[in-house]
Scaffold this active site. Sequence first.
Site, PDB file in Angstrom:
ATOM      1  CG  ASP A  25      77.091  35.049  38.808  1.00  0.00           C
ATOM      2  OD1 ASP A  25      78.000  35.439  38.065  1.00  0.00           O
ATOM      3  OD2 ASP A  25      77.228  34.131  39.643  1.00  0.00           O
ATOM      4  CD  GLU A 207      81.511  31.402  33.560  1.00  0.00           C
ATOM      5  OE1 GLU A 207      81.595  30.248  34.028  1.00  0.00           O
ATOM      6  OE2 GLU A 207      81.967  32.408  34.142  1.00  0.00           O
TER       7      GLU A 207
END
Length: 333
Positions: A25, A207
Site C-alpha cells: 500500500d 478497495e
Amino acid sequence: MLLAFGSLFAQHKTFQNPLLPSGADPFSTYHDGYYYYTHTLGDKLMLWKTKNLADLKNAESKLIWTPPTGTMYSKEIWAPEFHIINNKWYVYFAADDGDNNNHRMFVLENTSSDPFKGTWEFKGKIDTHPDRWAIDANVYNYNNQLYMIWSGWEGKTNGQQNIYIAKMKNPWTLEGNRILISEPTYNWEKQGDLDDAINPPHVSVNEGPQFLAHNNKLFIVFSANGCWTDFYNLGLLELKGDNPLGPQNWVKHSQPIFTKNEENGVYAPGHNSFFTSPDGTEDWILFHANDNPGEGCGTKRSPRMQKIEWNEDGTPNLGIPVSNKTILEIPSE
C-alpha cells in the site's frame, strides 16, 4: 576516475524495481523538494523523506506515531496516506482492536510545515453514516470542496467491499451520508481462488481508491479482487459531469487498466497511488506487487514505480508492470 564517476552518476539517474524488499500500500507526497513516502507496517506509522524516490532504500525515516494499547485503533494499521490540506499535514489510516470486523478510519494532524517536526495530534475517528467497516481513505479537493473516498462494507458483515464517497466539512469530519459509487460487477473484479480454505471464500472486492486528475478530467483508480489472489488488479472510474456525489456520474471502464504480467514476473499489482516528477512534466504510478504466484497479502509485496502516459481520450495509460530487470530512468528533475 572518469569511468568510476560516470558509473556512479548513472546509478543515481536510473533504477530498478522494487524500491524496497517489502512494503504494501505505498503512498507518496511531493512537497518542497522532497518525497514523503509511507506504506503499511501494521503496528505504527512511519514516514520516509528523500529527494529521489528511486533511492528509497537510503531515505531518512521517522517514527510518526505508535498507537496506545487497548483502543479501537491499536492494531492492524493499514494503508496510511499523508496529505497537505490548508498548509497542515494529515495522515489517514485504517485500524482496529485486533478484530478485522471493527476496522474504521482515523486521522492525525500536524500543523508544522515539516512533517518530521511538530506534534502529531490524534483528531479521532472518521465517522461514516452509517457506521460501517471502512478502510483505505483517500481525499481530494475538487472545485474547492474536499471529498473522501474509501472501501467499505454495505452491512455489518463481510460480504463484499464497495467504494463510497462523501463530502467533508473539514479534514477530519464527513458531511452527510456515504454514497455508493462502485461495487464489483465485472468478472475481473470477482475472479480468484474460490477454493482457498485459508482466506475468505469471496473475492468481490473494490478497495484502495485513488483520485487522479488530468486535463479537467477526474478519475478514480481502484484495486479489484482479493489481495490473496494473483488476479489483484486496477480498474478505472471516470467522472462524467461535475458532481462527484452523483453515483450515475461515475462510469466504470469495462476492462482493468493494470494487471499481472507473468512474462515480466509481476503478480497481483495493485493498491497504488500517483505522483508527479519534481519538474512536473511526468506522471508516475506507485504500487505494490509480488514476484511470484501465490504470495498473497503477506510481507513479500514490495513497492514499485513506473511512468504512466495518457490516451487520446484523456484516460490514463498505465502500460504493463515492468520486470525487476528493467532499467528505468528516475523521474524528470
